[in-house]
Enzyme design. Sequence first.
Site, PDB file in Angstrom:
ATOM      1  N   GLY A 279      18.477  -0.554 -12.303  1.00  0.00           N
ATOM      2  CA  GLY A 279      17.322   0.052 -12.952  1.00  0.00           C
ATOM      3  C   GLY A 279      17.396   1.555 -12.839  1.00  0.00           C
ATOM      4  N   GLY A 280      16.259   2.199 -12.989  1.00  0.00           N
ATOM      5  CA  GLY A 280      16.259   3.651 -12.911  1.00  0.00           C
ATOM      6  C   GLY A 280      14.975   4.247 -13.424  1.00  0.00           C
TER       7      GLY A 280
ATOM      8  CB  SER B 228      14.160  -2.104 -12.763  1.00  0.00           C
ATOM      9  OG  SER B 228      13.029  -1.269 -12.784  1.00  0.00           O
TER      10      SER B 228
ATOM     11  CB  ALA C 216      13.090  -7.435 -10.330  1.00  0.00           C
TER      12      ALA C 216
ATOM     13  N   PRO D  11       7.216  -1.459 -12.654  1.00  0.00           N
ATOM     14  CG  PRO D  11       5.435  -0.375 -13.689  1.00  0.00           C
ATOM     15  CD  PRO D  11       6.062  -1.728 -13.510  1.00  0.00           C
TER      16      PRO D  11
ATOM     17  CE  LYS E 130      -5.864   5.753 -16.555  1.00  0.00           C
ATOM     18  NZ  LYS E 130      -6.150   7.195 -16.680  1.00  0.00           N
TER      19      LYS E 130
END
Length: 195
Positions: free
Chosen positions: A72-73, A105, A127, A130, A144
Amino acid sequence: MISGIAAITLAALIALSFSGKPRLAADASGGVRLIPVSGVIDPQMADYIDRSIDDAEQDGTGTVVLQLDTPGGLDQSMRDIIKKMASSPLPVVAWVAPSGARAASAGTFIVTASDAAAMASETNLGAAHPVAIGADPSTEEGIKITNDSAAFIRSLAEANGRNANWAELAVRQSVSLTADEALEKQVVEFRADAL
């Protein structure tokens, strides 16, 4: 039997015809540009993918394949990559590979945004909740961010004919799937151990 490259190219062209996106159909005879995406999704990776897709558009490539293995990142880098994919006249295939790879992610968002998606054996994705630096997920700011991400991945899944309910769960509950489960739940279209 159709060769691996021909099968992925055919799958991408079929996906384009059903995705409802206003894209130009790429010439299947133009070949495949493989773009390895291994590591964190960050500004350097986004720039590399942007330049690689530009090169493919210029050299007559028929289809782009992003070979993903990422934990992810960064959200903005992931969104920049997805914008580039969406604006390209070429079909963009996401392929989680080789065996042992993952598209976690931000990688899950990229798979969901692709015109066609494939996973090799012993790979996984999901997964996608955030992680905002300095934001508690239970605060208004955290809620949010989660809601924004859930709406984004749902819209990507719906636009590409994928399982939007599962995609939203990947964000809200950090669920993950194996390649077999992803195929069964219509999160990806293909199992592919080789290009």
